[in-house]
Write a protein that holds these residues in place. Structure first.
Motif, short mmCIF file in Angstrom:
data_model
loop_
_atom_site.label_atom_id
_atom_site.label_comp_id
_atom_site.label_asym_id
_atom_site.label_seq_id
_atom_site.Cartn_x
_atom_site.Cartn_y
_atom_site.Cartn_z
N SER A 123 4.67 10.30 -8.30
CA SER A 123 4.70 9.39 -7.16
C SER A 123 5.55 9.94 -6.02
CB SER A 123 5.23 8.01 -7.60
OG SER A 123 4.45 7.47 -8.63
N ALA A 124 6.72 10.49 -6.37
CA ALA A 124 7.59 11.04 -5.34
C ALA A 124 6.98 12.28 -4.70
CB ALA A 124 8.95 11.38 -5.95
N PHE A 125 6.21 13.05 -5.45
CA PHE A 125 5.54 14.22 -4.88
C PHE A 125 4.51 13.80 -3.84
CE2 PHE A 125 2.06 17.36 -4.94
CZ PHE A 125 2.76 18.49 -4.58
N ALA A 126 3.77 12.73 -4.14
CA ALA A 126 2.77 12.23 -3.19
C ALA A 126 3.44 11.64 -1.95
CB ALA A 126 1.90 11.18 -3.86
N ILE A 127 4.58 10.96 -2.14
CA ILE A 127 5.24 10.31 -1.00
C ILE A 127 6.09 11.30 -0.21
CG2 ILE A 127 6.91 8.54 -0.36
CD1 ILE A 127 6.00 6.97 -2.82
N GLY A 128 6.88 12.12 -0.91
CA GLY A 128 7.83 12.99 -0.22
C GLY A 128 7.21 14.24 0.35
N ILE A 129 6.27 14.87 -0.39
CA ILE A 129 5.68 16.12 0.06
C ILE A 129 4.26 15.91 0.59
CG2 ILE A 129 4.87 18.39 -0.73
CD1 ILE A 129 7.27 18.54 -2.51
N GLY A 130 3.50 15.04 -0.07
CA GLY A 130 2.15 14.76 0.40
C GLY A 130 2.11 14.03 1.73
N ARG A 131 3.22 13.31 2.06
CA ARG A 131 3.32 12.62 3.35
C ARG A 131 2.15 11.66 3.55
NH1 ARG A 131 8.47 12.96 5.27
NH2 ARG A 131 9.27 15.05 4.95
N ILE A 132 1.93 10.79 2.56
CA ILE A 132 0.86 9.82 2.68
C ILE A 132 1.23 8.80 3.76
CG2 ILE A 132 0.15 10.11 0.29
CD1 ILE A 132 1.66 7.62 -0.42
N LYS A 133 0.21 8.12 4.27
CA LYS A 133 0.43 7.15 5.34
C LYS A 133 1.18 5.93 4.80
CE LYS A 133 -3.65 8.47 8.01
NZ LYS A 133 -4.93 7.99 8.62
N GLY A 134 2.07 5.42 5.64
CA GLY A 134 2.84 4.24 5.25
C GLY A 134 3.88 4.52 4.20
N ARG A 135 4.44 5.74 4.18
CA ARG A 135 5.40 6.09 3.12
C ARG A 135 6.67 5.24 3.21
NH1 ARG A 135 9.64 9.69 4.61
NH2 ARG A 135 10.05 10.53 2.54
N VAL A 136 7.07 4.85 4.40
CA VAL A 136 8.27 4.02 4.54
C VAL A 136 8.06 2.66 3.89
CG1 VAL A 136 9.85 2.94 6.17
CG2 VAL A 136 8.95 5.23 6.63
N TRP A 137 6.89 2.07 4.12
CA TRP A 137 6.61 0.77 3.51
C TRP A 137 6.45 0.88 2.00
CZ3 TRP A 137 7.50 -3.37 6.26
CH2 TRP A 137 7.41 -3.29 7.65
#
Length: 307
Positions: A123-137
């Motif tokens: 999950s952190a790889f997708a959020i931190g490195i993948g830079r998916i949309k809405g990562r802050v939310w």
């Protein structure tokens, strides 16, 4: 102007003025070192007092777990035992089938620690490195998720496990606790992977590495110390968890060590020596696990601080 024509006060000031600069610096450093030494001793005494307060309950459990009941009644809980008595520990071990409870706790805690660490990394790889949309939310949702008390989730989780056929099974508790623990792990690892060097990732992409290879060959080796810290935390947290196993594992064959310890103390009856022996038996496995992995834990914490 000669020194003979100077008054005593003037002579003193003149002497101070002609004192070499290195000597004045040495006196200043000596005073600062002495002040630092005193403050260091004060901090050390405070830490020692706090350590004694933390060790004291464990010491009480040790001396009362091997104390005859007559000694406890006559001399109280703080006195040393006149002789070592293992009957309370043996009776508890046999009475609650502690071997099975210990196996259940090890299976649940170990599985939750590993599964939660893997889920956190993905999950952190997708959020931190993948830079998916809405990562802050998404991170805000994860932050809220691990702050929700278990009491607010117990009824929905009970209905969910009952409808899926996972009620009173180790697999149901492992899945639920792994997901709950991974919320904290995802939030922690996302901040680490969000600051991952972009140059390294771009170089790997130029060499033809796909996302799976980047994760396995670059991200995983560099985040291994942080993952070891998370695995240690997840194991200890799951080992000490009482509420969800109590609700979701009602049968005696599936109960954990913490639930078995809670069943010993009733509203009107309790055996202090048996309770101390049971507490000692429940604390020792987690303590052994911590002692084995303490070097890995400290290395991961120090490496994270240096980064």
């Amino acid at each position: 102007m000669t020194v003979d024509n100077l008054s005593p006060g003037t002579a003193t000031s003149a002497t101070d003025d002609i004192t070499p600069a290195p000597a004045r610096q040495l006196r200043t450093r000596g005073g600062s070192r002495s002040r630092r030494g005193i403050s260091g001793w004060i901090v050390l005494l405070i830490i020692a007092a706090a350590a004694l307060l933390m060790i004291f309950p464990f010491w009480i459990a040790i001396i009362n777990g091997f104390k005859p009941a007559a000694d406890y009644i006559q001399d109280g809980p703080i006195s040393l035992p006149s002789q070592l008595d293992f009957s309370a520990l043996v009776d508890f071990w046999r009475g609650v089938d502690f071997n099975r409870k210990l196996l259940n706790s090890v299976a649940i805690s170990g599985s939750v620690a590993l599964i939660a660490a893997v889920l956190s990394l993905l999950s952190a790889f997708a959020i931190g490195i993948g830079r998916i949309k809405g990562r802050v939310w998404i991170l805000a949702v994860f932050m809220v998720a691990f702050t929700i008390p278990q009491e607010a989730l117990v009824y929905p989780l009970f209905v969910l496990t009952r409808d899926l056929g996972l009620y009173d099974t180790l697999a149901g508790v492992i899945i639920i606790l792994a997901v709950l623990q991974s919320a904290f792990g995802t939030y922690m690892l996302s901040s680490v992977l969000g600051a991952f060097p972009k140059e390294m990732l771009e170089a790997a992409r130029l060499d033809g590495a796909n996302r799976r290879q980047i994760l396995g060959r670059i991200v995983l080796p560099l985040t291994r110390p942080t993952l070891s810290v998370l695995v240690t935390f997840f194991f200890i947290w799951t080992w000490n968890d009482f509420f969800l196993p109590l609700i979701l594992l009602p049968s005696a064959d599936n109960q954990t060590v913490s639930v078995a310890l809670g069943a010993l103390s009733g509203q009107y009856t309790s055996d202090p020596t048996a309770l101390a022996a049971a507490s000692l038996a429940g604390i020792l496995p987690a303590l052994v696990f911590f002692l084995i992995f303490q070097r890995t834990l400290m290395r991961g914490v120090n490496l994270g601080a240096v980064k």
